[in-house]
Write an enzyme that holds these catalytic residues in place. Structure first.
Site, PDB file in Angstrom:
ATOM      1  N   PHE A 104     -32.979   6.832 -10.430  1.00 14.32           N
ATOM      2  CA  PHE A 104     -32.354   7.784  -9.505  1.00 14.32           C
ATOM      3  C   PHE A 104     -31.201   8.473 -10.204  1.00 14.32           C
ATOM      4  CE2 PHE A 104     -29.472   8.652  -5.850  1.00 14.32           C
ATOM      5  CZ  PHE A 104     -30.354   9.210  -4.935  1.00 14.32           C
ATOM      6  N   SER A 155     -18.478  10.788  -5.435  1.00 13.09           N
ATOM      7  CA  SER A 155     -18.425  10.853  -3.968  1.00 13.09           C
ATOM      8  C   SER A 155     -18.599  12.296  -3.480  1.00 13.09           C
ATOM      9  CB  SER A 155     -17.092  10.296  -3.462  1.00 13.09           C
ATOM     10  OG  SER A 155     -16.954   8.932  -3.812  1.00 13.09           O
ATOM     11  N   TRP A 176     -23.752   7.320 -15.275  1.00  8.82           N
ATOM     12  CA  TRP A 176     -23.775   6.047 -14.553  1.00  8.82           C
ATOM     13  C   TRP A 176     -25.127   5.839 -13.870  1.00  8.82           C
ATOM     14  CZ3 TRP A 176     -20.526   2.794 -16.295  1.00  8.82           C
ATOM     15  CH2 TRP A 176     -19.265   3.220 -16.729  1.00  8.82           C
ATOM     16  N   SER A 190     -28.452   3.835 -13.594  1.00  3.59           N
ATOM     17  CA  SER A 190     -29.083   2.555 -13.922  1.00  3.59           C
ATOM     18  C   SER A 190     -30.498   2.783 -14.422  1.00  3.59           C
ATOM     19  CB  SER A 190     -29.108   1.652 -12.686  1.00  3.59           C
ATOM     20  OG  SER A 190     -27.803   1.348 -12.254  1.00  3.59           O
ATOM     21  N   ARG A 243     -14.804 -32.108  -9.935  1.00  2.00           N
ATOM     22  CA  ARG A 243     -13.438 -32.044 -10.470  1.00  2.00           C
ATOM     23  C   ARG A 243     -12.458 -32.802  -9.576  1.00  2.00           C
ATOM     24  NH1 ARG A 243      -9.959 -31.235 -14.780  1.00  2.00           N
ATOM     25  NH2 ARG A 243      -8.230 -29.859 -14.220  1.00  2.00           N
ATOM     26  N   ALA A 263      -8.612 -22.838 -14.983  1.00  2.00           N
ATOM     27  CA  ALA A 263      -8.739 -22.347 -16.354  1.00  2.00           C
ATOM     28  C   ALA A 263     -10.206 -22.224 -16.773  1.00  2.00           C
ATOM     29  CB  ALA A 263      -7.988 -23.273 -17.305  1.00  2.00           C
ATOM     30  N   GLU A 318     -22.575   3.752  -4.827  1.00  2.00           N
ATOM     31  CA  GLU A 318     -23.300   4.015  -3.576  1.00  2.00           C
ATOM     32  C   GLU A 318     -22.364   4.089  -2.370  1.00  2.00           C
ATOM     33  OE1 GLU A 318     -27.188   2.525  -2.976  1.00  2.00           O
ATOM     34  OE2 GLU A 318     -27.446   2.019  -5.086  1.00  2.00           O
ATOM     35  N   GLY A 319     -21.247   4.762  -2.610  1.00  2.00           N
ATOM     36  CA  GLY A 319     -20.232   4.924  -1.577  1.00  2.00           C
ATOM     37  C   GLY A 319     -19.122   3.915  -1.786  1.00  2.00           C
ATOM     38  N   ARG A 353     -18.398  11.886  13.645  1.00  2.00           N
ATOM     39  CA  ARG A 353     -19.637  11.828  12.855  1.00  2.00           C
ATOM     40  C   ARG A 353     -20.785  11.451  13.774  1.00  2.00           C
ATOM     41  NH1 ARG A 353     -21.458  10.647   7.433  1.00  2.00           N
ATOM     42  NH2 ARG A 353     -19.309  10.927   6.723  1.00  2.00           N
TER      43      ARG A 353
END
Length: 396
Positions: free
Chosen positions: A123, A132, A156, A158, A268, A340, A363-364, A381
């Site tokens: 994509f 954005s 960027w 993929s 631990r 550590a 992706e936002g 919206r």
């Protein structure tokens, strides 16, 4: 409301988990350090039907539902984000977009081989100056006879050096802004195409990410996805699917953080007792568990809406925002619990923390999703009908 999983979904989870434990876990530290994974993984994913898990059988897929895709992404990210990212891009952003917007000829030519794992899809939306702000893109496509001539750059991306097919977005009429963007199916082998990997990433190092370049690249008009000017709608619909897979992967990352932290807490000891007995460690584990359970509910609600063929932009945005934030915090807490040793590659939590940052951005960003959710609440919206709808499940 049904919060259970089907026998088929439980079997899928078991199969993916076994695959991750056998094929990814023994090698991921080496792959992460080297910046790439064994490409033989692709065939193994295809042989198990994972490359087309929620693609209808008539188009070469496994025909499972959208929450099965969530299960796949969840379990893959428990192994490493690079593998969930690969599936997110190949299925969520590319194949599902072809399912929704492609014509029959395009589905037969591109979707079928992708669902079978014979070809890999990717994509291409983001550019050096357009993340954005999608309308700031510079890539353009000019009609010339039976072709479009494509020029520009994406970054960027993929699977930039791996994918065979790319969904690429470009202006066909920049004067119309968002309404002048169109979507194209682009093949790697077309003259004028080139790609270059980005080196030195902070996280998801085993994954291939980089740039795409188009120089006077001739794309057949038959490879226009949808209609001219529908590219922005197509991209946003694709992101609904991509964000769903990212959110599901984040659930898997939280699960991985919990598993590793619980294991370490039992092994631990400090001040004469297991560190799991210390209340501030318990607080971090409790927060992880809360984030895991809440994120999981948001993801599978969005998946069920997809199954019913319902618009889910609002619900998927919320799932992506919250799950990725929870995962980032869980990874930070898991690192802290390991002390550590968290700073060392001896344990996977350092990789979890590095990997958890990118999904908060791509992706936002969390800021974009925050604004979206506020605008929904305020009534600013409203999701309008789109020209094509993702098919509901079961597939007809």
């Amino acid at each position: 409301m049904d919060f259970g999983f089907t026998e088929e979904q439980n079997m899928l989870r078991k199969t993916v988990r076994q695959f991750v434990d056998a094929e990814i876990m023994p090698h991921i530290q080496k792959w992460d350090a080297e910046g790439g994974f064994d490409q033989a993984i692709w065939k193994k994913l295809a042989d198990l039907g994972f490359m087309g898990v929620c693609v209808p059988e008539q188009y070469g897929g496994s025909g499972m539902d959208y929450n099965s895709l969530a299960i796949l992404c969840e379990e893959l990210e428990r192994g490493d984000t690079a593998f969930r990212t690969a599936v997110s891009v190949h299925i969520g952003l590319n194949s599902m977009t072809l399912m929704q917007w492609g014509n029959e000829e395009q589905k037969k030519k591109y979707l079928i081989p992708q669902a079978k794992g014979k070809k890999i899809g990717a994509f291409g939306l983001t550019e050096p100056g357009a993340g954005s702000d999608v309308a700031a893109m510079m890539t353009n496509a000019v009609r010339d006879g039976d072709d479009y001539v494509l020029n520009g750059q994406k970054t960027w991306i993929s699977l930039c050096d791996v994918a065979d097919h790319f969904l690429v977005f470009a202006y066909t009429d920049k004067t119309k802004k968002h309404h002048g963007i169109s979507a194209f199916i682009v093949e790697r082998t077309t003259p004028g195409f080139s790609s270059k990997a980005i080196k030195g990433k902070y996280g998801i190092r085993a994954g291939n990410t980089g740039e795409l370049f188009f120089e006077d690249m001739r794309v057949p008009a038959a490879n226009l996805l949808g209609q001219e000017g529908e590219g922005f709608k197509i991209a946003m619909a694709a992101l609904d699917n991509g964000r769903f897979t990212v959110a599901a992967g984040a659930v898997g990352l939280i699960m991985g953080c919990l598993e590793e932290s619980v294991k370490y807490c039992h092994a631990r000891e400090t001040f004469g007792k297991s560190i799991g007995k210390h209340q501030l460690v318990q607080q971090m584990l409790a927060n992880m568990e809360a984030g895991y359970q809440m994120s999981r509910l948001l993801v599978y609600r969005a998946g069920e809406m997809k199954n019913k063929g319902l618009r889910n932009t609002r619900e998927t945005s919320l799932a992506k925002w919250q799950a990725c934030d929870f995962a980032n915090k869980a990874a930070d807490d898991a690192f802290q619990i390991h002390g550590a040793y968290g700073y060392s590659d001896e344990y996977p939590v350092a990789r979890f923390l590095r990997n958890s940052k990118a999904p908060v951005i791509y992706e936002g960003t969390r800021e974009i999703h925050t604004i979206m959710q506020a605008e929904y609440v305020l009534g600013y919206r409203e999701d309008k009908k789109v020209g094509s709808v993702l098919p509901g499940w079961p597939f007809g």
